[in-house]
Design a protein around this motif. Structure first.
Motif, PDB file in Angstrom:
ATOM      1  N   PRO A   1       0.818  -1.216   0.000  1.00 60.28           N
ATOM      2  CA  PRO A   1       0.000   0.000   0.000  1.00 60.28           C
ATOM      3  C   PRO A   1       0.851   1.265   0.000  1.00 60.28           C
ATOM      4  CG  PRO A   1       0.170  -0.878   2.222  1.00 60.28           C
ATOM      5  CD  PRO A   1       0.885  -1.853   1.333  1.00 60.28           C
ATOM      6  N   GLN A   2       0.292   2.309  -0.581  1.00 60.32           N
ATOM      7  CA  GLN A   2       0.896   3.637  -0.569  1.00 60.32           C
ATOM      8  C   GLN A   2      -0.068   4.528   0.198  1.00 60.32           C
ATOM      9  OE1 GLN A   2       1.374   4.238  -4.766  1.00 60.32           O
ATOM     10  NE2 GLN A   2       2.706   2.438  -4.947  1.00 60.32           N
ATOM     11  N   ILE A   3       0.323   4.931   1.387  1.00 59.62           N
ATOM     12  CA  ILE A   3      -0.593   5.543   2.353  1.00 59.62           C
ATOM     13  C   ILE A   3      -0.236   7.004   2.578  1.00 59.62           C
ATOM     14  CG2 ILE A   3      -1.558   5.353   4.673  1.00 59.62           C
ATOM     15  CD1 ILE A   3      -0.443   2.429   4.683  1.00 59.62           C
ATOM     16  N   GLU A   4      -1.186   7.875   2.368  1.00 57.70           N
ATOM     17  CA  GLU A   4      -0.980   9.301   2.634  1.00 57.70           C
ATOM     18  C   GLU A   4      -1.224   9.562   4.117  1.00 57.70           C
ATOM     19  OE1 GLU A   4      -0.086  13.038   2.781  1.00 57.70           O
ATOM     20  OE2 GLU A   4       0.201  11.908   0.922  1.00 57.70           O
ATOM     21  N   ILE A   5      -0.218  10.097   4.779  1.00 54.97           N
ATOM     22  CA  ILE A   5      -0.310  10.385   6.211  1.00 54.97           C
ATOM     23  C   ILE A   5      -0.705  11.844   6.443  1.00 54.97           C
ATOM     24  CG2 ILE A   5       0.952  10.379   8.407  1.00 54.97           C
ATOM     25  CD1 ILE A   5       0.438   7.606   7.165  1.00 54.97           C
ATOM     26  N   GLY A   6      -0.253  12.733   5.557  1.00 51.25           N
ATOM     27  CA  GLY A   6      -0.614  14.137   5.685  1.00 51.25           C
ATOM     28  C   GLY A   6       0.343  14.956   6.510  1.00 51.25           C
ATOM     29  N   SER A   7       1.465  14.365   6.922  1.00 52.96           N
ATOM     30  CA  SER A   7       2.420  15.087   7.753  1.00 52.96           C
ATOM     31  C   SER A   7       3.810  14.518   7.516  1.00 52.96           C
ATOM     32  CB  SER A   7       2.052  14.953   9.239  1.00 52.96           C
ATOM     33  OG  SER A   7       3.134  15.332  10.078  1.00 52.96           O
ATOM     34  N   VAL A   8       4.780  15.384   7.233  1.00 53.01           N
ATOM     35  CA  VAL A   8       6.153  14.926   7.025  1.00 53.01           C
ATOM     36  C   VAL A   8       6.738  14.316   8.302  1.00 53.01           C
ATOM     37  CG1 VAL A   8       8.508  15.660   6.478  1.00 53.01           C
ATOM     38  CG2 VAL A   8       6.591  16.514   5.117  1.00 53.01           C
ATOM     39  N   PRO A   9       6.648  15.005   9.451  1.00 59.47           N
ATOM     40  CA  PRO A   9       7.216  14.403  10.669  1.00 59.47           C
ATOM     41  C   PRO A   9       6.534  13.096  11.060  1.00 59.47           C
ATOM     42  CG  PRO A   9       6.839  16.751  10.978  1.00 59.47           C
ATOM     43  CD  PRO A   9       6.162  16.380   9.705  1.00 59.47           C
ATOM     44  N   LEU A  10       5.207  13.034  10.926  1.00 58.27           N
ATOM     45  CA  LEU A  10       4.505  11.818  11.313  1.00 58.27           C
ATOM     46  C   LEU A  10       4.840  10.664  10.371  1.00 58.27           C
ATOM     47  CD1 LEU A  10       2.582  10.382  13.188  1.00 58.27           C
ATOM     48  CD2 LEU A  10       0.658  11.280  11.849  1.00 58.27           C
TER      49      LEU A  10
END
Length: 203
Positions: free
Chosen positions: A89-98
């Motif tokens: 899977p390619q998952i968008e987290i929405g945060s670079v640090p996270l």
């Protein structure tokens, strides 16, 4: 076999393989396509920053495939990009640090799995004698083991005083009073071996 541990000793406490982590790891691995490893990386999805995560691409010659062909000045490597060869899977987290944090956690866990977890059954049973002096240290050790623990209070001679430690929550909780021995079993559960109370006998 059990090991009597001094809770005031600063030495490391053996950590068992947490059953919930192992189960989640296995379930996740079973969802990955065949041939995909357990290492993860941060990726660019629809963002201009690496705010997503995905398994590391294991395609043959992936270094030659992950290239920005029309980059100003000539083709440039794109290790954080996503290409047709990259697995799901390619998952968008929405945060670079996270995203970076999750990648670090996943890869640290993968390293543990590769090195071999310490099976819970292989760990010795550990025992601590609970006293007023060892209470705080034992409480801290149990908390670090992921188990709820807090002081146990009783009413004695019109005063409420701490008399021991409550371990766990719900119906399965146990109470150890001063003088009792707290037993941490190899499977991560706790029990209490109560001190023998001497009673006066007939002369």
């Amino acid at each position: 076999m059990s090991t009597l541990i001094d809770p005031l000793d600063d030495g490391p406490m053996p950590q068992p393989l947490r059953a919930d982590v192992a189960a989640a790891r296995t379930a996740s691995a079973n969802l990955l396509p065949d041939g995909v490893g357990t290492r993860w990386r941060a990726i660019y999805t629809d963002s201009e920053s690496p705010t997503g995560i995905a398994p590391v691409c294991t395609a043959e010659s992936d270094g030659e495939r992950h290239v920005i062909a029309d980059y100003p000045g000539g083709p440039a490597p794109d290790p954080d990009g996503v290409y047709d060869c990259c697995p799901d899977p390619q998952i968008e987290i929405g945060s670079v640090p996270l995203a970076a944090y999750l990648v670090a956690l996943l890869n640290a866990d993968a390293a543990v799995a590769e090195e071999g977890d310490t099976p819970a059954a292989a760990l010795p049973t550990t025992e601590w004698l609970l006293t007023p002096d060892t209470l705080a240290a034992i409480d801290d050790l149990i908390d670090r083991d992921g188990v709820f623990a807090k002081g146990y209070y009783e009413r004695i001679s019109d005063s409420t005083v701490i008399t021991g430690l409550r371990i766990g929550s719900g119906p399965g909780r146990v109470v150890a009073r001063f003088g009792d021995t707290i037993v941490r079993h190899a499977d991560g559960t706790y029990s209490v071996r109560h001190a023998v109370v001497e009673t006066g006998g007939a002369a």
